[in-house]
Scaffold this active site. Structure first.
Site, PDB file in Angstrom:
ATOM      1  N   HIS A 108      16.314 -26.102 -44.166  1.00  0.00           N
ATOM      2  CA  HIS A 108      16.453 -25.135 -45.256  1.00  0.00           C
ATOM      3  C   HIS A 108      15.392 -25.472 -46.297  1.00  0.00           C
ATOM      4  O   HIS A 108      15.588 -26.323 -47.151  1.00  0.00           O
ATOM      5  CB  HIS A 108      17.843 -25.227 -45.895  1.00  0.00           C
ATOM      6  CG  HIS A 108      18.930 -24.689 -45.051  1.00  0.00           C
ATOM      7  ND1 HIS A 108      19.353 -23.389 -45.117  1.00  0.00           N
ATOM      8  CD2 HIS A 108      19.695 -25.281 -44.100  1.00  0.00           C
ATOM      9  CE1 HIS A 108      20.329 -23.191 -44.250  1.00  0.00           C
ATOM     10  NE2 HIS A 108      20.557 -24.337 -43.619  1.00  0.00           N
ATOM     11  N   ALA A 162      20.113 -47.205 -32.415  1.00  0.00           N
ATOM     12  CA  ALA A 162      21.259 -46.627 -33.115  1.00  0.00           C
ATOM     13  C   ALA A 162      20.983 -46.492 -34.611  1.00  0.00           C
ATOM     14  O   ALA A 162      20.275 -47.303 -35.202  1.00  0.00           O
ATOM     15  CB  ALA A 162      22.491 -47.504 -32.891  1.00  0.00           C
ATOM     16  N   ARG A 182      10.709 -46.630 -37.018  1.00  0.00           N
ATOM     17  CA  ARG A 182       9.356 -47.179 -36.867  1.00  0.00           C
ATOM     18  C   ARG A 182       9.253 -47.892 -35.529  1.00  0.00           C
ATOM     19  O   ARG A 182      10.260 -48.296 -34.926  1.00  0.00           O
ATOM     20  CB  ARG A 182       9.007 -48.105 -38.021  1.00  0.00           C
ATOM     21  CG  ARG A 182       9.858 -49.341 -38.109  1.00  0.00           C
ATOM     22  CD  ARG A 182       9.464 -50.207 -39.311  1.00  0.00           C
ATOM     23  NE  ARG A 182      10.245 -51.419 -39.354  1.00  0.00           N
ATOM     24  CZ  ARG A 182       9.995 -52.523 -38.666  1.00  0.00           C
ATOM     25  NH1 ARG A 182       8.953 -52.578 -37.859  1.00  0.00           N
ATOM     26  NH2 ARG A 182      10.782 -53.584 -38.765  1.00  0.00           N
TER      27      ARG A 182
END
Length: 197
Positions: A108, A162, A182
């Site tokens: 958005h 995770a 990263r």
């Protein structure tokens, strides 16, 4: 490893299997409940499997039946995977996804510029959609609670740790983790090991 299901889980899985064969021919197992807005915009290959409570929002104009979400062979999604595809999300073959993953090709507003349509003075729901395709390669493993944002390409053979937020491209055969994600390791073809970066 062999899974042993309780009686209620066996009944639930049997029901899901019947619904899969009736409504999602070619898929291996779509566990219930399963939510798919824009089913005509979904394309999947054989062996497709989902966990419970997966949700696909495949949006477009009423007459737009182009494929927005394309899933390759033998992909397995855990519970509560939410995918938003307004333009295109492509997932390669043999991908494994844990639970509570969010993948979206849409935002958005566009916050990389100074245009007024993304101003904080405009309610977020009134800001225009910005869309960039998401591509996930073959043999990718995505860990629990991962968020993959619009415009990202994840190369073949990658692992996403995770709780990561992936907001930039990931080269082939890499492990990424963190917020933002990263590069942690890369596969070394000579030594056949994962090397720290």
């Amino acid at each position: 490893m062999k899974n042993q299901y309780s009686l209620s889980e066996t009944i639930s899985t049997a029901y899901a299997l019947i619904c899969t064969k009736l409504f999602y021919k070619g898929a291996r197992l779509i566990r219930r409940p399963f939510y798919c807005r824009g089913k005509s915009r979904l394309q999947f290959a054989e062996g497709f499997t989902t966990g419970h409570n997966c949700r696909f929002d495949l949006l477009g104009e009423d007459d737009d039946n182009s494929k927005k979400l394309i899933i390759g062979k033998n992909c397995k999604l855990g519970d509560n995977v939410h995918i938003v595809a307004n333009e295109k999300v492509i997932i390669g073959d043999n991908c494994l996804m844990a639970s509570k993953i969010f993948i979206s090709d849409t935002s958005h507003g566009d916050y990389s510029n100074t245009e007024m349509d993304s101003s904080p003075n405009i309610p977020p729901d009134d800001r225009p959609f910005y869309m960039k395709p998401v591509v996930i390669g073959n043999n990718v493993w995505i860990g629990e609670n991962v968020c993959i944002l619009l415009g990202v390409t994840i190369g073949n053979g990658c692992i996403v740790g995770a709780n990561s937020v992936v907001n930039r491209n990931v080269p082939d055969n890499c492990i990424v983790a963190g917020v933002p994600a990263r590069l942690i390791k890369k596969w070394d073809e000579k030594s056949l090991t994962w090397r720290k970066i």
